[in-house]
Design an enzyme around this catalytic site. Structure first.
Site, PDB file in Angstrom:
ATOM      1  NE  ARG A 174     -27.687 -21.849 142.210  1.00 27.61           N
ATOM      2  CZ  ARG A 174     -28.051 -22.242 140.799  1.00 27.61           C
ATOM      3  NH1 ARG A 174     -29.272 -21.498 139.868  1.00 27.61           N
ATOM      4  NH2 ARG A 174     -27.433 -23.926 140.121  1.00 27.61           N
ATOM      5  N   GLY A 175     -24.691 -20.580 140.608  1.00 30.56           N
ATOM      6  CA  GLY A 175     -24.385 -20.520 139.400  1.00 30.56           C
ATOM      7  C   GLY A 175     -23.134 -20.256 139.329  1.00 30.56           C
ATOM      8  CB  ALA A 176     -19.873 -22.083 138.441  1.00 30.97           C
ATOM      9  NE  ARG A 195     -21.705 -20.624 146.438  1.00 33.57           N
ATOM     10  CZ  ARG A 195     -22.326 -21.256 146.025  1.00 33.57           C
ATOM     11  NH1 ARG A 195     -23.133 -21.256 145.104  1.00 33.57           N
ATOM     12  NH2 ARG A 195     -22.588 -22.627 146.559  1.00 33.57           N
ATOM     13  CG  ASP A 228     -19.508 -25.324 141.118  1.00 30.42           C
ATOM     14  OD1 ASP A 228     -21.035 -26.051 140.647  1.00 30.42           O
ATOM     15  OD2 ASP A 228     -19.901 -24.188 140.701  1.00 30.42           O
ATOM     16  CG  ASN A 232     -22.523 -29.999 138.969  1.00 37.96           C
ATOM     17  OD1 ASN A 232     -22.168 -28.908 138.183  1.00 37.96           O
ATOM     18  ND2 ASN A 232     -23.433 -30.454 138.815  1.00 37.96           N
ATOM     19  CE  LYS A 233     -25.153 -27.608 144.255  1.00 37.50           C
ATOM     20  NZ  LYS A 233     -24.787 -26.749 145.466  1.00 37.50           N
TER      21      LYS A 233
HETATM   22  O1  MRU Z   1     -24.777 -23.852 144.825  1.00 34.69           O
HETATM   23  P1  MRU Z   1     -24.929 -23.657 143.494  1.00 34.69           P
HETATM   24  O2  MRU Z   1     -26.012 -23.311 143.324  1.00 34.69           O
HETATM   25  O3  MRU Z   1     -24.224 -22.555 142.882  1.00 34.69           O
HETATM   26  O4  MRU Z   1     -24.386 -24.231 142.588  1.00 34.69           O
HETATM   27  C1  MRU Z   1     -24.040 -24.800 141.032  1.00 34.69           C
HETATM   28  C2  MRU Z   1     -23.921 -26.111 140.908  1.00 34.69           C
HETATM   29  O5  MRU Z   1     -23.695 -27.361 140.907  1.00 34.69           O
HETATM   30  C3  MRU Z   1     -24.432 -25.978 139.104  1.00 34.69           C
HETATM   31  O6  MRU Z   1     -24.517 -27.232 138.261  1.00 34.69           O
HETATM   32  C4  MRU Z   1     -22.744 -25.698 138.335  1.00 34.69           C
HETATM   33  O7  MRU Z   1     -22.424 -24.234 139.420  1.00 34.69           O
HETATM   34  C5  MRU Z   1     -22.652 -25.444 136.985  1.00 34.69           C
HETATM   35  S1  MRU Z   1     -23.949 -24.204 136.513  1.00 34.69           S
HETATM   36  C6  MRU Z   1     -23.619 -24.258 134.867  1.00 34.69           C
END
Ligand code: MRU
Length: 335
Positions: free
Chosen positions: A46-48, A81, A220, A230-231
């Site tokens: 996970r994470g963009a 996603r 994201d 973002n989250k």
């Molecule tokens: O749902 P996730 O855990 O994939 O969400 C991730 C985030 O919101 C991060 O802050 C974002 O992807 C930036 S990662 C460098």
């Protein structure tokens, strides 16, 4: 110890299973594109930026399996996603190379290297901002686990610490899936960076008491006017920082910039399963019959952002669109 979220060797994509952290460091070995799609959908990876790189290697696996075309594999991986723009950039980079008859493996590896290099550049560009503002709040996980290596929001803090700044990280737990308390805290422990985990609703308390000097988050998707996704919970942290006159920074590589979208209103926001909110650590925490909403992201207007930390340097909201267009338009992607 430095953290690496994933790597590709011997025809397999190896990923740390992020659902199991911090209890256990288990590595999953993915051989088929469908396994990569599943790992992205379930937040195993996970994470963009990290899901962009994982998907790029998913395309490589598809190119070595029977029955996949570049378009079919791209369609599968795109369906995993909707919000993180990097996912689409990673897929498209390899799809286009494969469709042109080039080596998908070479394209994916170059894409991965570019993401890692850009995160390092973000670290170098952003570190000076925190030398005199060392007590920093972050939300979710935008560290190495979310980006392959370095991180986005954590990269400037790592570099600032290496230059002698007394960095202290306030870690939002980040309900419902606890990417802050499970993942960011785990990463900070590995590198002995002082920190404290706080409940999501505690940030305002510490801001008002003057215990937070700055906020830094990843993203994201950032659009051309500077609005960004973002989250979930990022927006309220930005508003709180504004109210308390605390600088609010957004760190991201170029692959996160969706420069063809003009404002944040049109960013697709993923809505995930109600069970993620209804249950906590395996226990039920809401009546089974109560309806639940579970948006995984929110969109923060650019006016709350002090500056963006990019591989090309630090930019204000007024300048970030033009700066990103210079670098990002090469991606040529819209969704
Ligand atoms: O749902 P996730 O855990 O994939 O969400 C991730 C985030 O919101 C991060 O802050 C974002 O992807 C930036 S990662 C460098």
């Amino acid at each position: 110890m430095s953290v690496r979220a994933l790597w590709f060797t011997e025809g397999r994509l190896h990923v740390i299973d992020q659902r199991e952290l911090p209890k256990r460091t288990r590595i999953r070995h993915l051989r088929r594109v469908e396994e990569v799609a599943d790992a992205i959908r379930t937040l195993t990876v996970r994470g963009a930026p990290a899901i962009g790189v994982a998907a790029a290697f998913g395309m490589v696996l598809a190119s070595r399996e029977r029955g996949w075309t570049p378009d079919r594999a791209a369609r599968l991986l795109r369906s995993t996603r909707p919000t993180a723009y990097d996912l689409f950039v990673g897929i498209e980079t390899v799809r286009a190379a494969w469709a042109r008859g080039e080596d998908p493996g070479r394209a994916a590896m170059a894409y991965r290297d570019q993401v890692v290099d850009e995160c390092h550049e973000i670290g170098e560009a952003g570190a000076p901002l925190f030398l005199r503002r060392p007590r920093v709040l972050t939300h979710c996980n935008a560290g190495a686990l979310a980006t392959v290596e370095w991180g986005t929001s954590l990269a400037p803090l790592r570099v600032a610490k290496s230059r002698g700044a007394p960095i202290f990280v306030w870690v939002d737990e980040t309900r419902p899936l606890l990417q802050g308390s499970r993942l960011t805290a785990w990463e900070l422990l590995q590198e002995e960076i002082p920190h404290a985990v706080i409940a999501d609703n505690a940030a305002g308390h510490f801001m008002r008491r003057g215990e937070i000097d700055a906020v830094i988050v990843g993203a994201d998707r950032i659009v051309s006017n500077g609005d960004f996704a973002n989250k979930i919970g990022t927006y309220e942290k930005a508003v709180l920082a504004h109210e308390n006159h605390i600088p609010f920074y957004v760190a991201a590589p170029w692959t996160t910039f969706d420069v063809q979208r003009r404002s944040g209103a049109s960013i697709p926001v993923e809505e995930r399963s109600a069970d993620e909110v209804r249950h906590f650590a395996g226990a039920s925490v809401a009546p089974a019959k109560s309806p639940v909403r579970n948006p995984a992201f929110d969109v923060t207007p650019a006016r709350y952002v002090t500056a963006y930390i990019t591989p090309g340097g630090v930019a204000t909201p007024a300048r970030v669109g033009a700066l990103a267009r210079r670098h990002g338009l090469a991606n040529g992607l819209t969704r």
